[in-house]
Motif scaffolding. Structure first.
Motif, PDB file in Angstrom:
ATOM      1  N   GLN A  25       0.824  -1.210   0.000  1.00  0.00           N
ATOM      2  CA  GLN A  25       0.000   0.000   0.000  1.00  0.00           C
ATOM      3  C   GLN A  25       0.859   1.262   0.000  1.00  0.00           C
ATOM      4  OE1 GLN A  25      -3.567   0.308  -0.137  1.00  0.00           O
ATOM      5  NE2 GLN A  25      -2.747   2.304  -0.675  1.00  0.00           N
ATOM      6  N   ASP A  26       0.689   2.091  -1.038  1.00  0.00           N
ATOM      7  CA  ASP A  26       1.365   3.384  -1.106  1.00  0.00           C
ATOM      8  C   ASP A  26       0.518   4.414  -0.386  1.00  0.00           C
ATOM      9  OD1 ASP A  26       3.481   2.406  -2.667  1.00  0.00           O
ATOM     10  OD2 ASP A  26       2.329   2.692  -4.513  1.00  0.00           O
ATOM     11  N   LEU A  27       1.166   5.189   0.482  1.00  0.00           N
ATOM     12  CA  LEU A  27       0.484   6.173   1.311  1.00  0.00           C
ATOM     13  C   LEU A  27       1.088   7.550   1.142  1.00  0.00           C
ATOM     14  CD1 LEU A  27       0.537   4.150   4.649  1.00  0.00           C
ATOM     15  CD2 LEU A  27      -1.411   4.368   3.100  1.00  0.00           C
ATOM     16  N   GLU A  40      -4.499   7.161   0.879  1.00  0.00           N
ATOM     17  CA  GLU A  40      -4.002   6.427  -0.279  1.00  0.00           C
ATOM     18  C   GLU A  40      -3.257   7.399  -1.190  1.00  0.00           C
ATOM     19  OE1 GLU A  40      -5.901   3.635  -3.794  1.00  0.00           O
ATOM     20  OE2 GLU A  40      -7.227   4.873  -2.562  1.00  0.00           O
ATOM     21  N   ASP A  41      -2.076   7.030  -1.625  1.00  0.00           N
ATOM     22  CA  ASP A  41      -1.256   7.927  -2.443  1.00  0.00           C
ATOM     23  C   ASP A  41      -1.593   7.769  -3.920  1.00  0.00           C
ATOM     24  OD1 ASP A  41       0.590   9.835  -3.118  1.00  0.00           O
ATOM     25  OD2 ASP A  41       2.342   8.565  -2.799  1.00  0.00           O
ATOM     26  N   LEU A  42      -2.876   7.942  -4.238  1.00  0.00           N
ATOM     27  CA  LEU A  42      -3.334   7.780  -5.606  1.00  0.00           C
ATOM     28  C   LEU A  42      -4.600   8.608  -5.810  1.00  0.00           C
ATOM     29  CD1 LEU A  42      -2.738   6.096  -8.224  1.00  0.00           C
ATOM     30  CD2 LEU A  42      -4.459   4.489  -7.367  1.00  0.00           C
ATOM     31  N   VAL A  48      -2.519   9.552 -10.178  1.00  0.00           N
ATOM     32  CA  VAL A  48      -1.164  10.058  -9.949  1.00  0.00           C
ATOM     33  C   VAL A  48      -0.953  10.206  -8.454  1.00  0.00           C
ATOM     34  CG1 VAL A  48      -1.021  11.243 -12.178  1.00  0.00           C
ATOM     35  CG2 VAL A  48      -1.832  12.493 -10.170  1.00  0.00           C
ATOM     36  N   ALA A  49       0.297  10.307  -8.040  1.00  0.00           N
ATOM     37  CA  ALA A  49       0.648  10.353  -6.617  1.00  0.00           C
ATOM     38  C   ALA A  49       0.195  11.653  -5.961  1.00  0.00           C
ATOM     39  CB  ALA A  49       2.145  10.179  -6.448  1.00  0.00           C
ATOM     40  N   GLU A  61      -3.808  18.379  -2.224  1.00  0.00           N
ATOM     41  CA  GLU A  61      -4.172  18.733  -3.587  1.00  0.00           C
ATOM     42  C   GLU A  61      -3.413  17.866  -4.582  1.00  0.00           C
ATOM     43  OE1 GLU A  61      -4.548  22.723  -6.309  1.00  0.00           O
ATOM     44  OE2 GLU A  61      -2.829  22.560  -4.973  1.00  0.00           O
ATOM     45  N   CYS A  62      -4.118  17.359  -5.571  1.00  0.00           N
ATOM     46  CA  CYS A  62      -3.483  16.627  -6.655  1.00  0.00           C
ATOM     47  C   CYS A  62      -2.772  17.635  -7.551  1.00  0.00           C
ATOM     48  CB  CYS A  62      -4.514  15.841  -7.451  1.00  0.00           C
ATOM     49  SG  CYS A  62      -3.800  14.976  -8.871  1.00  0.00           S
ATOM     50  N   TRP A  63      -1.516  17.407  -7.794  1.00  0.00           N
ATOM     51  CA  TRP A  63      -0.700  18.347  -8.574  1.00  0.00           C
ATOM     52  C   TRP A  63      -1.092  18.406 -10.042  1.00  0.00           C
ATOM     53  CZ3 TRP A  63       1.977  16.362 -12.661  1.00  0.00           C
ATOM     54  CH2 TRP A  63       2.151  14.976 -12.683  1.00  0.00           C
TER      55      TRP A  63
END
Length: 111
Positions: A25-27, A40-42, A48-49, A61-63
């Motif tokens: 799991q990416d965080l 969650e890093d998505l 996207v991260a 905020e999503c870049w």
């Protein structure tokens, strides 16, 4: 699985998110004052991260397209995202942060 160490509290800078991986799991770990959050890093819109975006006012905020997500609930607060991201329980133990990736706080299944 339970709580596992994610990072040191000092690794998380105000206004930024820290990317960590626990198991598969990416965080994105973020800080708001003395509180810490794990999401969650998505991005649910563009995949996207989120950890590459800015953190302010308990939102990340999503870049890529500017969608924002509440760090407490994972709910999007602006388009183009319409689906929430998973949020995870965080515990501060001394100078370390622990996250339980087997449990989501908002019931969202990580994508």
């Amino acid at each position: 699985m339970g709580f596992e160490r994610a990072c040191a509290t000092g690794d998380v800078t105000a206004g930024e998110a820290l990317a960590v991986t626990i198991g598969d799991q990416d965080l994105a770990i973020a800080r708001e004052g003395d509180e810490f959050f794990a999401v969650e890093d998505l991005c649910s819109h563009a995949a996207v991260a989120l950890s590459e975006g800015d953190v302010a006012d308990c939102r990340i905020e999503c870049w890529l397209h500017g969608s924002e997500f509440d760090l407490r609930t994972g709910a999007p607060s602006g388009l183009p995202a319409t689906e929430p991201v998973a949020t995870f329980p965080v515990e501060v133990r001394g100078e370390d942060l622990y996250v339980d990736v087997a449990t989501t706080l908002n019931g969202v299944t990580p994508g």
